[in-house]
Design a protein around this motif. Sequence first.
Motif: not given
Length: 147
Positions: A106-122
């Motif tokens: 999707r759009e470039e601004f959606r391609q980074k998840s800040i919150t995913a850095g605290s998740s075990t998996g995505v």
Amino acid sequence: MKIAVIQGPNLNMLGVREQHIYGGVTLEQIHAQLQNAADQNGVEIEFFQSNFEGEIVDRIQECLGTVDGIMINPAAYSHTSIAIRDALAAVNMPVVEVHISNIYKREEFRQKSITAGSSTGVITGFGGFGYHLGLISLIQMLNELKA
Ligand code: DQA
């Protein structure tokens, strides 16, 4: 075993919003399917949706000592919220982040998840079924931790 499902902003609009991206399934339908799967696995499940960042932070903090794992779709906050990322890190338990759409397509601004850095998996891009995958993955992870 108890799991919290946390849904971020605009996910209450599923079934109505941008159906070409998110499909026609409603949040109620997704939650009903998750409830079934949880029942079949003998797992307790709690559902929460909010359009407010601080309410999501509060809900994550409440998970400490009350649930074993979290499945979260932070929705648009995935791309902006250091507060949600920090809350997930603070409670220090297995976390699965789910996105209905494939955020990398999707759009470039959606391609980074800040919150995913605290998740075990995505899990991203499998539509509403991604929540089912997320639940099964979380149960598997929690069982492995117990073993
Ligand atoms: C979403 C993707 C986000 O970029 C968007 O803001 C959402 C939903 C998804 O599930 O695909 O609201 O998290």
